[in-house]
Design an enzyme around this catalytic site. Structure first.
Site, PDB file in Angstrom:
ATOM      1  CG  HIS A   1     -24.629 -13.681  33.086  1.00 52.31           C
ATOM      2  ND1 HIS A   1     -23.718 -13.063  33.911  1.00 52.31           N
ATOM      3  CD2 HIS A   1     -25.855 -13.401  33.582  1.00 52.31           C
ATOM      4  CE1 HIS A   1     -24.372 -12.417  34.867  1.00 52.31           C
ATOM      5  NE2 HIS A   1     -25.673 -12.614  34.699  1.00 52.31           N
TER       6      HIS A   1
ATOM      7  CG  HIS B   1     -28.875 -11.434  27.003  1.00 52.85           C
ATOM      8  ND1 HIS B   1     -29.621 -10.936  25.961  1.00 52.85           N
ATOM      9  CD2 HIS B   1     -28.403 -10.357  27.676  1.00 52.85           C
ATOM     10  CE1 HIS B   1     -29.621  -9.615  26.006  1.00 52.85           C
ATOM     11  NE2 HIS B   1     -28.880  -9.235  27.041  1.00 52.85           N
TER      12      HIS B   1
ATOM     13  CG  HIS C   1      -1.811  -1.190   1.310  1.00 53.79           C
ATOM     14  ND1 HIS C   1      -1.386  -2.437   1.720  1.00 53.79           N
ATOM     15  CD2 HIS C   1      -3.140  -1.318   1.018  1.00 53.79           C
ATOM     16  CE1 HIS C   1      -2.404  -3.280   1.688  1.00 53.79           C
ATOM     17  NE2 HIS C   1      -3.475  -2.632   1.266  1.00 53.79           N
TER      18      HIS C   1
ATOM     19  N   PRO D   1      -6.509  -4.437  11.304  1.00 57.64           N
ATOM     20  CG  PRO D   1      -7.137  -6.259  12.603  1.00 57.64           C
ATOM     21  CD  PRO D   1      -5.944  -5.411  12.259  1.00 57.64           C
TER      22      PRO D   1
ATOM     23  CB  SER E   1     -23.991  -8.714  35.628  1.00 57.65           C
ATOM     24  OG  SER E   1     -25.295  -8.182  35.752  1.00 57.65           O
TER      25      SER E   1
ATOM     26  CG  PHE F   1     -22.730  -8.986  24.978  1.00 60.18           C
ATOM     27  CD1 PHE F   1     -23.655  -9.209  23.975  1.00 60.18           C
ATOM     28  CD2 PHE F   1     -23.196  -8.566  26.218  1.00 60.18           C
ATOM     29  CE1 PHE F   1     -25.012  -9.018  24.182  1.00 60.18           C
ATOM     30  CE2 PHE F   1     -24.539  -8.364  26.438  1.00 60.18           C
ATOM     31  CZ  PHE F   1     -25.458  -8.586  25.427  1.00 60.18           C
TER      32      PHE F   1
ATOM     33  CG  HIS G   1      -3.746   0.270   4.850  1.00 63.33           C
ATOM     34  ND1 HIS G   1      -4.753   0.579   5.729  1.00 63.33           N
ATOM     35  CD2 HIS G   1      -3.553   1.370   4.097  1.00 63.33           C
ATOM     36  CE1 HIS G   1      -5.153   1.824   5.519  1.00 63.33           C
ATOM     37  NE2 HIS G   1      -4.440   2.324   4.523  1.00 63.33           N
TER      38      HIS G   1
ATOM     39  CG  ASN H   1      -6.697   9.566   1.873  1.00 61.73           C
ATOM     40  OD1 ASN H   1      -7.857   9.162   1.767  1.00 61.73           O
ATOM     41  ND2 ASN H   1      -5.707   8.770   2.254  1.00 61.73           N
TER      42      ASN H   1
ATOM     43  CG  ASP I   1     -31.604 -11.834  30.911  1.00 60.80           C
ATOM     44  OD1 ASP I   1     -32.707 -11.406  31.295  1.00 60.80           O
ATOM     45  OD2 ASP I   1     -30.523 -11.357  31.298  1.00 60.80           O
TER      46      ASP I   1
ATOM     47  CG  HIS J   1      -5.862   1.702  -0.630  1.00 62.48           C
ATOM     48  ND1 HIS J   1      -5.803   2.303   0.600  1.00 62.48           N
ATOM     49  CD2 HIS J   1      -6.125   0.389  -0.395  1.00 62.48           C
ATOM     50  CE1 HIS J   1      -6.005   1.396   1.543  1.00 62.48           C
ATOM     51  NE2 HIS J   1      -6.217   0.227   0.962  1.00 62.48           N
TER      52      HIS J   1
ATOM     53  NE  ARG K   1     -23.411 -13.956  38.930  1.00 69.24           N
ATOM     54  CZ  ARG K   1     -24.403 -13.089  38.952  1.00 69.24           C
ATOM     55  NH1 ARG K   1     -24.260 -11.920  38.345  1.00 69.24           N
ATOM     56  NH2 ARG K   1     -25.539 -13.366  39.550  1.00 69.24           N
TER      57      ARG K   1
END
Length: 664
Positions: free
Chosen positions: A460, A472, A29, A119, A383, A436, A69, A186, A468, A261, A356
């Site tokens: 969880h 979840h 690049h 990334p 939680s 998540f 890049h 750019n 839930d 590019h 937990r």
């Protein structure tokens, strides 16, 4: 700069090295390095605090190339400023096997690369973590030892990515005044003009985030210099400097277009571009006056480093020892003793709690001993149970405590943790729900790729979270995480295993960890006072059969207690059953074959886990031998879900008896 060598000469050296390397590799690049070379020359030549002879100097400024890049810009700078391992041969071998110049910058692979980028958006998010770490350490050790800035180059893509927006919002909220971002504005993306997909007023957005913003000509060195100086003087707010640049600057036919590019210019266009620069030196050759000036840039920070070293020496033995321990990533001499004391306390008074909660109990002991541990959560503190007395001080705009409220920004949290870990001096941990982890996943992958000690607390952890429901309830997540190289994935069964897994996460300096923890209570299953961390081997025989094994039940987490119940029932029927707890597949796979064989045994095996069955055929004959999930969960109390999905003592017993009788 000298009268004979201008800032533009220094910038052109970056440009031509980038052009030559991309041409030699036949890929890469060139556009971004050509466009941002003026900003790089100004930043490194006039502002960045570093010493190329000591790349790991703890109080150096950090430079993050978020638009990774454009890696040849960074490699060119490292070579020109005299980093020992960035020889011209490494530049010639850009993107080749075994070189120090991979396609995107890789932390730990190349001196001078502060974090792995590529990334888009994660570089700026990691830089936010670095700024958090700098401010926390400065609060602890004082500005005489910790007083540096974090600079970022980023492009349009970094600011389009959600993680970039999450991170910028967090940085503005925390008022990270030593974070300065230079935006390569750019107006070009891979698909063409940014106008096809990106039209908001970026500076207005950052103004709303609470940033200090400026816009200048990205090819005017004096304007860039003044803007950086103003950003440094701002103090209380992070700064965004939008540099209006031309991608592929100087290329007669490709400048300002998407075609520059991500592809070589080609021999004729490369020659024409160098003619525009007035560059007559041979390929990969830097004229002596320009190289000499660049080497002086790389050496000018030596005095600041030596002055800093003198301050460290004068700080006193205790302060110096602790600072050096922290920046080396070492643990205190009392660490093992403290872990053993915490385990003894659990053995003295067994507790049936959710893992937990067991994690919180472990953290109470560990964070007291380790001031480098910086906790946090993505708006799920109560939680995840990640906040304990030792870290019960908030990191805010006004104070630099030990607990970061990341808000509902899981991806930015994970990426910022990576930046904190790469910065050094701190051990970050942060919590969210296991479901998540998908939001965090690419940052977890980058942590694994970098080999940094980021600790992801994921609670969880199964259908056991109950009402839930399936949005979840993680099902496929643990299998996905287990597939990732260089990542410890722990699913402990009780308080003892949870403490042992925390111990392993903290002592694994070059491997990130995920702790998958339950919402529902489990009994404490371990009672041995042998001082052995059994989780360190990934799996072990928790309870051996009464005589020669007829069946082996392998389980993780909350299902280990269920496996014990099933084994009790089988033994009552004169069926000798062993129970293997397997909190970590990856650690078990690292054990010698003889050990693995002794744990697994030769009898038929059943696996039990209230998650996807995928992957368990590594240890059992077929998915029919896995008591687990074949689809998504449902909304109901945990007890009902286990019954309805057939994850029960009786289901284990039934399958075990079928295997013993030879029924498939």
């Amino acid at each position: 700069m000298t009268a004979a060598v201008s800032i533009r000469d220094l910038a052109n050296a970056i440009r031509v090295l980038s052009i030559d390397a991309v041409e030699a590799a036949k890929s890469g690049h060139p556009g971004m390095p050509m466009g941002m070379a003026d900003a790089a020359a100004v930043l490194f030549g006039r502002h960045l605090k570093f010493d190329s002879s000591e790349p790991g100097w703890p109080d150096r400024d950090r430079f993050v190339l978020s638009n990774g890049h454009g890696s040849m810009l960074l490699y060119s700078l490292l070579h020109l400023t005299g980093y020992e391992d960035m020889t011209i041969e490494q530049v010639r071998n850009f993107r080749q096997w075994g070189s120090k110049t991979p396609g995107h910058p890789e932390y730990g692979h190349t001196a001078g690369v502060e974090t792995t980028t590529g990334p888009l958006g994660q570089g700026i998010a990691s830089a936010v973590g670095m700024a958090i770490a700098e401010r926390r350490l400065s609060t602890e050790f004082g500005a005489a030892l910790v007083d540096h800035r974090t600079y970022v180059f980023c492009g349009d893509g970094c600011l389009m990515e959600g993680v970039g927006q999450e991170a910028a919002s967090l940085a503005g909220h925390l008022q990270l005044g030593k974070l300065i971002v230079l935006y390569d504005d750019n107006s070009i993306t891979i698909d063409g003009s940014t106008a096809i997909a990106f039209s908001e007023d970026v500076l207005a957005r950052f103004d709303a985030y609470g940033w200090h913003t400026q816009r200048v000509d990205g090819h005017d060195p004096d304007a860039i210099d003044a803007a950086i100086s103003q950003a440094k003087a701002e103090g209380s707010r992070p700064s965004l400097i939008a540099l209006k640049t031309i991608i592929g600057y100087g290329s007669p036919s490709r400048a300002g277009t998407s075609s520059v590019h991500g592809a070589p210019l080609g021999a004729s266009e490369a020659a024409a571009t160098k003619a525009v620069y007035g560059w007559t030196a041979d390929t990969f050759e830097i004229p002596a006056p320009i190289l000499k000036t660049w080497r002086e840039v790389g050496a000018k920070g030596a005095k600041a480093r030596k002055d800093w070293q003198a301050r460290l020496e004068a700080a006193g033995a205790d302060v110096r020892s602790e600072f050096e321990r922290r920046t080396a990533g070492s643990l205190p001499a009392r660490y093992e003793e403290a872990v053993n004391a915490a385990k003894a306390k659990l053995l003295d008074k067994p507790q049936s709690v959710a893992t937990r909660k067991a994690s919180q109990i472990a953290l109470e002991a560990l964070t007291e001993l380790l001031p480098e541990m910086i906790g946090g959560s993505a708006d799920l503190t109560h939680s995840n149970l990640t906040r304990v007395p030792a870290v019960d001080s908030d990191f805010t705009a006004a104070a630099s405590g030990r607990y970061v409220s990341y808000g509902v920004r899981e991806f930015a949290m994970a990426a910022a943790m990576n930046g904190m870990a790469a910065h050094g001096g701190v051990i970050p941990y942060g919590g969210t729900f296991l479901v998540f982890s998908d939001y965090c996943r690419n940052a977890i992958r980058v942590a694994a790729l970098m080999g940094v000690r980021s600790i992801f607390v994921m609670t969880h952890d199964s259908i056991g979270l109950g009402e839930d429901g399936p949005t979840h309830q993680p099902v496929e997540h643990l299998a996905s995480l287990r597939a990732m190289p260089n990542l410890h994935v722990f699913r402990p069964a009780d308080t003892i295993e949870t403490l042992e897994c925390w111990d392993l996460a903290i002592t694994s300096k070059n491997t990130p960890s995920v702790l998958a923890l339950s919402r529902q209570n489990v009994p404490q299953l371990r009672a041995q006072r042998d001082g052995i961390n059994r989780c360190a081997r990934g799996a072990y025989v928790l309870r051996e059969a009464s005589s020669e094994r007829a069946v082996t039940i392998i389980a993780t987490g909350t299902e280990v207690a269920l496996a014990i119940q099933a084994a009790d029932e089988l033994e009552a029927r004169n069926v000798p059953a062993a129970v293997v707890s397997m909190p970590s597949w990856d650690l078990f796979e690292q054990q010698p074959k003889d050990y693995r064989s002794s744990v697994l045994g030769n009898a038929p095996r059943i696996a039990v886990e209230a998650l996807s069955k995928f992957g368990w055929t590594r240890y059992v004959d077929s998915e029919d031998d896995v008591i687990g999930m074949s689809g998504f969960g449902a909304s109901a109390p945990a007890e009902t879900l286990y019954e309805q999905f057939g994850i029960t003592r009786d289901a284990i017993v039934t399958r075990a008896l079928a295997r013993i009788r030879g029924k498939q």
